[in-house]
Design a protein around this motif. Structure first.
Motif, PDB file in Angstrom:
ATOM      1  N   THR A  87       0.822  -1.085   0.079  1.00 41.34           N
ATOM      2  CA  THR A  87      -0.019   0.076   0.146  1.00 41.34           C
ATOM      3  C   THR A  87       0.934   1.388  -0.062  1.00 41.34           C
ATOM      4  O   THR A  87       0.514   2.242  -0.795  1.00 41.34           O
ATOM      5  CB  THR A  87      -1.084  -0.070   1.329  1.00 41.34           C
ATOM      6  OG1 THR A  87      -1.710  -1.252   1.174  1.00 41.34           O
ATOM      7  CG2 THR A  87      -1.812   1.184   1.115  1.00 41.34           C
ATOM      8  N   ALA A  88       1.989   1.354   0.784  1.00 46.02           N
ATOM      9  CA  ALA A  88       2.919   2.335   1.036  1.00 46.02           C
ATOM     10  C   ALA A  88       3.391   2.542  -0.387  1.00 46.02           C
ATOM     11  O   ALA A  88       3.675   3.761  -1.036  1.00 46.02           O
ATOM     12  CB  ALA A  88       3.863   2.081   1.876  1.00 46.02           C
ATOM     13  N   ILE A  89       3.852   1.637  -1.187  1.00 47.21           N
ATOM     14  CA  ILE A  89       4.424   1.817  -2.605  1.00 47.21           C
ATOM     15  C   ILE A  89       3.485   2.441  -3.533  1.00 47.21           C
ATOM     16  O   ILE A  89       3.800   3.191  -4.262  1.00 47.21           O
ATOM     17  CB  ILE A  89       4.951   0.422  -3.168  1.00 47.21           C
ATOM     18  CG1 ILE A  89       6.118   0.061  -2.169  1.00 47.21           C
ATOM     19  CG2 ILE A  89       5.383   0.614  -4.716  1.00 47.21           C
ATOM     20  CD1 ILE A  89       6.643  -1.338  -2.821  1.00 47.21           C
ATOM     21  N   VAL A  90       2.260   1.813  -3.409  1.00 46.11           N
ATOM     22  CA  VAL A  90       1.022   2.375  -4.388  1.00 46.11           C
ATOM     23  C   VAL A  90       0.861   3.880  -4.147  1.00 46.11           C
ATOM     24  O   VAL A  90       0.825   4.694  -4.985  1.00 46.11           O
ATOM     25  CB  VAL A  90      -0.063   1.528  -4.368  1.00 46.11           C
ATOM     26  CG1 VAL A  90      -1.299   2.191  -4.960  1.00 46.11           C
ATOM     27  CG2 VAL A  90       0.107   0.219  -4.721  1.00 46.11           C
ATOM     28  N   ILE A  91       0.851   3.995  -2.803  1.00 43.28           N
ATOM     29  CA  ILE A  91       0.528   5.667  -2.461  1.00 43.28           C
ATOM     30  C   ILE A  91       1.779   6.409  -3.200  1.00 43.28           C
ATOM     31  O   ILE A  91       1.312   7.658  -3.454  1.00 43.28           O
ATOM     32  CB  ILE A  91       0.511   5.683  -0.814  1.00 43.28           C
ATOM     33  CG1 ILE A  91      -0.539   4.996  -0.300  1.00 43.28           C
ATOM     34  CG2 ILE A  91       0.592   7.206  -0.697  1.00 43.28           C
ATOM     35  CD1 ILE A  91      -0.917   5.030   1.115  1.00 43.28           C
TER      36      ILE A  91
ATOM     37  N   LEU B  67      -7.142   2.182   3.040  1.00 44.16           N
ATOM     38  CA  LEU B  67      -5.915   1.572   2.652  1.00 44.16           C
ATOM     39  C   LEU B  67      -5.378   0.382   3.312  1.00 44.16           C
ATOM     40  O   LEU B  67      -5.272   0.459   4.590  1.00 44.16           O
ATOM     41  CB  LEU B  67      -4.841   2.716   2.734  1.00 44.16           C
ATOM     42  CG  LEU B  67      -5.056   4.272   2.383  1.00 44.16           C
ATOM     43  CD1 LEU B  67      -4.110   5.321   2.840  1.00 44.16           C
ATOM     44  CD2 LEU B  67      -4.928   3.944   0.893  1.00 44.16           C
ATOM     45  N   PRO B  68      -5.683  -0.837   2.678  1.00 39.63           N
ATOM     46  CA  PRO B  68      -5.244  -1.988   3.308  1.00 39.63           C
ATOM     47  C   PRO B  68      -3.887  -2.009   4.180  1.00 39.63           C
ATOM     48  O   PRO B  68      -2.722  -1.643   3.532  1.00 39.63           O
ATOM     49  CB  PRO B  68      -5.071  -2.733   2.081  1.00 39.63           C
ATOM     50  CG  PRO B  68      -6.072  -2.437   1.058  1.00 39.63           C
ATOM     51  CD  PRO B  68      -5.695  -1.091   1.108  1.00 39.63           C
ATOM     52  N   GLY B  69      -3.916  -2.334   5.407  1.00 37.52           N
ATOM     53  CA  GLY B  69      -2.702  -2.227   6.081  1.00 37.52           C
ATOM     54  C   GLY B  69      -2.429  -0.977   6.642  1.00 37.52           C
ATOM     55  O   GLY B  69      -1.579  -0.993   7.350  1.00 37.52           O
ATOM     56  N   GLN B  70      -3.041  -0.053   6.115  1.00 37.65           N
ATOM     57  CA  GLN B  70      -2.537   1.524   6.648  1.00 37.65           C
ATOM     58  C   GLN B  70      -3.626   2.251   7.220  1.00 37.65           C
ATOM     59  O   GLN B  70      -3.426   3.258   7.658  1.00 37.65           O
ATOM     60  CB  GLN B  70      -2.056   2.125   5.224  1.00 37.65           C
ATOM     61  CG  GLN B  70      -0.882   1.577   4.584  1.00 37.65           C
ATOM     62  CD  GLN B  70       0.400   1.856   5.094  1.00 37.65           C
ATOM     63  OE1 GLN B  70       0.320   2.897   5.869  1.00 37.65           O
ATOM     64  NE2 GLN B  70       1.399   1.446   4.690  1.00 37.65           N
ATOM     65  N   GLY B  71      -5.030   1.812   7.173  1.00 37.29           N
ATOM     66  CA  GLY B  71      -5.930   2.520   7.824  1.00 37.29           C
ATOM     67  C   GLY B  71      -6.589   3.417   6.670  1.00 37.29           C
ATOM     68  O   GLY B  71      -6.854   2.904   5.780  1.00 37.29           O
ATOM     69  N   GLY B  72      -6.803   4.593   7.139  1.00 39.73           N
ATOM     70  CA  GLY B  72      -7.607   5.592   6.218  1.00 39.73           C
ATOM     71  C   GLY B  72      -6.582   6.444   5.749  1.00 39.73           C
ATOM     72  O   GLY B  72      -5.336   6.636   6.010  1.00 39.73           O
ATOM     73  N   ILE B  73      -7.027   7.396   4.824  1.00 43.82           N
ATOM     74  CA  ILE B  73      -6.367   8.598   4.318  1.00 43.82           C
ATOM     75  C   ILE B  73      -6.009   9.295   5.469  1.00 43.82           C
ATOM     76  O   ILE B  73      -4.732   9.851   5.536  1.00 43.82           O
ATOM     77  CB  ILE B  73      -7.042   9.225   3.157  1.00 43.82           C
ATOM     78  CG1 ILE B  73      -7.699   8.525   2.141  1.00 43.82           C
ATOM     79  CG2 ILE B  73      -6.068  10.548   2.770  1.00 43.82           C
ATOM     80  CD1 ILE B  73      -6.483   7.864   1.196  1.00 43.82           C
ATOM     81  N   LEU B  74      -6.768   9.846   6.329  1.00 40.43           N
ATOM     82  CA  LEU B  74      -6.290  10.746   7.350  1.00 40.43           C
ATOM     83  C   LEU B  74      -5.446  10.237   8.459  1.00 40.43           C
ATOM     84  O   LEU B  74      -4.533  10.874   8.981  1.00 40.43           O
ATOM     85  CB  LEU B  74      -7.520  10.998   8.193  1.00 40.43           C
ATOM     86  CG  LEU B  74      -8.458  12.197   7.685  1.00 40.43           C
ATOM     87  CD1 LEU B  74      -9.692  12.419   8.526  1.00 40.43           C
ATOM     88  CD2 LEU B  74      -7.878  13.504   7.423  1.00 40.43           C
TER      89      LEU B  74
END
Length: 255
Positions: free
Chosen positions: A7-11, A227-234
């Motif tokens: 998810t971090a890479i995609v972001i 965001l899978p594994g990351q929570g939400g945008i905020l």
């Protein structure tokens, strides 16, 4: 951890282009943040299922209006938004006084941030400084805290945060943003950029704890599961939002 890394890479891939280009791409990213954060801000409250159709569009519309109306009419938007959110406490079932304060807080924070983004669209190098200072601080705090963290900062809000991680994050974020900003130093006001590099890591830590306080109050782990594994945008941009506010203060002073 696998989901978090993917998810971090995609972001990073998604936001890298708008941050590098500024202009319309950054405007689109800003609108996306306004929309998703309005949903997430409301989502954490236990009464969310009863009033999303009313409150989410109201928050989005007020934030966008505050950005685009002529400067002399901004006060009208702020006044109307405040009146509307207080009126909801009267006519919407289970919409409590605390919800009114909560929604007004969103409006003030996001409208000020969104107006600042208008400046950053054509001065996007400052945005790069803010991003590296913010996420450099986050990365430094995680590694230093994990390795050397012994003295807890505020277990009530964030049980894992330590003073050692706090200090490590500030140093790493400042150094990283200062080094990176040498690549475009001729494009920015040097003094303003240096202040951003030094202060943003500290402001980032304050932003992270402030949004943690909101989640603890409503007894939720994340603002959403977008965001899978990351929570939400905020959950990912809480510190960044606070630093954009800080940048707005410097813009008012220096520009």
């Amino acid at each position: 951890m696998k989901n978090r890394v993917i998810t971090a890479i995609v972001i990073i891939l998604i936001v890298a282009f708008p941050l590098a280009m500024g202009g319309i791409p950054l405007e689109i990213l800003s609108l996306f943040i306004v929309a998703t954060s309005a949903y997430e801000w409301a989502h954490v409250t236990p009464r969310f299922p009863k009033w999303p159709i009313i409150i989410v569009p109201a928050m989005m519309a007020s934030v966008i209006l505050a950005r685009y109306v002529p400067q002399q009419y901004v006060f009208i938007v702020y006044a109307l938004a405040t009146i509307i959110f207080w009126t909801l406490t009267i006519f919407v079932e289970d919409f409590e006084i605390s919800d009114g304060f909560y929604c007004i807080s969103y409006f003030v924070i996001l409208s000020l941030i969104y107006r600042t983004m208008g400046f950053l669209e054509s001065n996007h190098f400052y945005m790069l400084t803010i991003v590296f200072a913010t996420y450099g601080s986050d990365t430094g705090a995680w590694f230093v805290g994990r390795r050397y963290g012994k003295h807890k900062m505020n277990p009530r809000l964030s049980p894992k945060k330590s003073w050692e991680g706090f200090a490590g994050g500030i140093v790493f974020g400042a150094v990283l943003s200062l080094v990176v900003s040498f690549l475009y130093l001729s494009e920015v006001n040097t003094l303003m950029n240096v202040i951003l590099c030094i202060c943003c890591p500290l402001v980032a830590e304050i932003g992270d704890l402030s949004f943690s306080a909101i989640k603890r109050y409503y007894k939720v782990k994340d603002f959403s599961n977008l965001l899978p594994g990351q929570g939400g945008i905020l959950d990912r941009i809480d510190s960044l939002l606070m630093n954009i506010l800080f940048c707005g203060i410097l813009i008012t002073i220096f520009m």
